[in-house]
Design a protein around this motif. Structure first.
Motif, short mmCIF file in Angstrom:
data_model
loop_
_atom_site.label_atom_id
_atom_site.label_comp_id
_atom_site.label_asym_id
_atom_site.label_seq_id
_atom_site.Cartn_x
_atom_site.Cartn_y
_atom_site.Cartn_z
N TRP A 147 51.34 59.13 45.22
CA TRP A 147 50.94 60.39 45.85
C TRP A 147 52.16 61.24 46.17
O TRP A 147 52.14 62.46 45.99
CB TRP A 147 50.15 60.06 47.11
CG TRP A 147 49.65 61.28 47.83
CD1 TRP A 147 48.61 62.10 47.46
CD2 TRP A 147 50.17 61.82 49.03
NE1 TRP A 147 48.45 63.10 48.36
CE2 TRP A 147 49.40 62.97 49.35
CE3 TRP A 147 51.19 61.47 49.89
CZ2 TRP A 147 49.64 63.75 50.46
CZ3 TRP A 147 51.42 62.24 51.01
CH2 TRP A 147 50.66 63.36 51.29
N CYS A 148 53.24 60.62 46.62
CA CYS A 148 54.49 61.36 46.89
C CYS A 148 55.04 61.98 45.62
O CYS A 148 55.54 63.12 45.62
CB CYS A 148 55.52 60.43 47.54
SG CYS A 148 55.12 59.97 49.23
N ASP A 149 54.95 61.23 44.51
CA ASP A 149 55.42 61.78 43.24
C ASP A 149 54.60 63.00 42.84
O ASP A 149 55.14 64.01 42.34
CB ASP A 149 55.34 60.71 42.15
CG ASP A 149 56.30 59.56 42.41
OD1 ASP A 149 57.28 59.79 43.16
OD2 ASP A 149 56.08 58.46 41.87
N GLN A 272 56.15 68.20 52.95
CA GLN A 272 56.32 67.04 52.09
C GLN A 272 57.40 66.11 52.61
O GLN A 272 57.27 64.89 52.52
CB GLN A 272 56.67 67.49 50.65
CG GLN A 272 55.57 68.32 49.99
CD GLN A 272 54.25 67.60 50.01
OE1 GLN A 272 54.23 66.39 49.80
NE2 GLN A 272 53.16 68.28 50.29
N GLN A 273 58.45 66.67 53.15
CA GLN A 273 59.50 65.82 53.72
C GLN A 273 58.96 65.01 54.90
O GLN A 273 59.25 63.83 55.05
CB GLN A 273 60.68 66.68 54.16
CG GLN A 273 61.48 67.25 52.98
CD GLN A 273 62.59 68.18 53.43
OE1 GLN A 273 62.65 68.55 54.61
NE2 GLN A 273 63.47 68.56 52.51
N ALA A 274 58.15 65.67 55.75
CA ALA A 274 57.54 64.94 56.88
C ALA A 274 56.60 63.85 56.37
O ALA A 274 56.58 62.74 56.90
CB ALA A 274 56.79 65.92 57.78
N LEU A 275 55.81 64.16 55.32
CA LEU A 275 54.90 63.17 54.77
C LEU A 275 55.65 62.00 54.16
O LEU A 275 55.25 60.85 54.31
CB LEU A 275 54.00 63.83 53.70
CG LEU A 275 52.94 64.81 54.23
CD1 LEU A 275 52.22 65.47 53.07
CD2 LEU A 275 51.96 64.09 55.13
N VAL A 276 56.75 62.28 53.48
CA VAL A 276 57.56 61.19 52.88
C VAL A 276 58.10 60.28 53.97
O VAL A 276 58.08 59.06 53.86
CB VAL A 276 58.70 61.79 52.03
CG1 VAL A 276 59.69 60.70 51.66
CG2 VAL A 276 58.12 62.41 50.77
N ARG A 277 58.57 60.90 55.08
CA ARG A 277 59.07 60.05 56.18
C ARG A 277 57.95 59.20 56.78
O ARG A 277 58.14 58.01 57.08
CB ARG A 277 59.70 60.94 57.27
CG ARG A 277 61.04 61.54 56.86
CD ARG A 277 61.75 62.13 58.07
NE ARG A 277 61.02 63.26 58.65
CZ ARG A 277 61.23 64.53 58.28
NH1 ARG A 277 62.12 64.81 57.35
NH2 ARG A 277 60.55 65.50 58.87
#
Length: 320
Positions: A147-149, A272-277
């Protein structure tokens, strides 16, 4: 134990104990031999007791004095038989005690073995649950990574759209500057044309002194031509101003679109950065603490996927 004990081993140990002044028992014989099953020792010790009377009679007969009275020998034999009976009873009592001890130990071993087996089953069950939880966490981590990709791909698309918008704005700026340069060139040409016409009018006026009537007619014609030329010039100037205003408006619209696209890209990047963290934190927690796999959360529409109609509207506006 390299080999099992034999009857001769038990009989020899019993004889050694008797010579040392100790009564032969199962535990003493095992301690003397250093090994041996209690059942085997008990069986061979019984045979030793069974043969002890005949052995003693043989020794007594071999060591008997010729002049000893028969009554004394008979009393000695009775005393020895009583001693044998007493020793046999003590041996049987000790054997019964040993058997009870062995039975209790056997029951304790059975219970301990059952407890160990239950513990092993619990450990295996816990290990299986932990392995299942680990597999679930790894699958969840793979899903989140995929999902991140996807989100990263959408972010790259938004960045590409922002770069394209900036490129269009740059081209619009260049076109506006080129149009302004062409407009200035046309203004210079128009000014030169007006200057030439003015010089021509002055030359005509100079010659008009000699031919007033003819020149007046020619002057009226020249004035008419000049009026027509000035009207055309005003028309061209008005058209140039309208084109310049349209280009400026296009530049403003393109800049506004570029600013909106840049703000949207920055917001998506921050999200997206917050979601990745968050994904990395959840993956670490799931890999560290075995637990049941949580219910898969309902995927919400990402900023890159929201409002497709608005995207189409913006693209349509850019195409226009």
């Amino acid at each position: 134990m390299a080999r099992g004990i034999t009857e001769n081993d038990v009989h020899g140990a019993a004889d050694a104990l008797v010579e040392a002044g100790e009564r032969p028992t199962v535990e003493r014989i095992r301690a003397h031999l250093g090994s041996g099953s209690p059942n085997t020792v008990t069986r061979h010790l019984d045979s030793w007791w069974g043969r002890l009377g005949s052995r003693l009679r043989q020794q007594r007969q071999a060591a008997a004095l010729p002049a000893a009275p028969f009554a004394i020998g008979d009393l000695a034999a009775q005393l020895w038989d009583a001693a044998l009976r007493s020793a046999r009873e003590e041996a049987h009592a000790a054997l019964a005690t040993d058997r009870e001890t062995l039975a209790a130990e056997r029951e304790a071993l059975v219970e301990a073995d059952a407890a160990r087996q239950a513990t092993v089953r619990e450990v295996l069950t816990a290990a299986e649950h932990a392995a299942h939880a680990q597999r679930s966490a790894e699958q969840r981590l793979r899903d989140l990574q995929q999902w991140c990709d996807q989100q990263q791909t959408q972010l790259n698309d938004l960045r590409a759209q922002r770069d394209a918008a900036e490129e269009r704005v740059h081209r619009a700026d260049q076109e506006a500057m080129a149009q302004a340069a062409r407009s200035r060139t046309r203004d210079a040409e128009d000014a030169a044309e007006r200057q030439r016409l003015a010089e021509h009018v002055r030359a005509v006026e100079d010659r008009a002194h000699a031919e007033v009537d003819r020149i007046r007619a020619e002057l009226r014609a020249v004035q008419k031509q000049r009026d027509a030329t000035q009207g055309e010039q005003r028309t061209r100037d008005e058209a140039a101003r309208r084109r310049e205003a349209a280009l400026r408006q296009a530049v403003i619209d393109a800049q506004r679109e570029a600013a909106v696209a840049a703000a949207r890209a920055d917001a998506v990047l921050t999200t997206q950065q917050a979601l990745v963290r968050q994904v990395r934190t959840r993956a670490k927690a799931a890999a560290t603490v075995p637990a049941q796999r949580p219910a898969t959360p309902r995927r919400r529409a990402t900023p890159g996927q929201a409002k497709p109609a608005a995207k189409k509207k913006v693209r349509a506006k850019r195409g226009a």
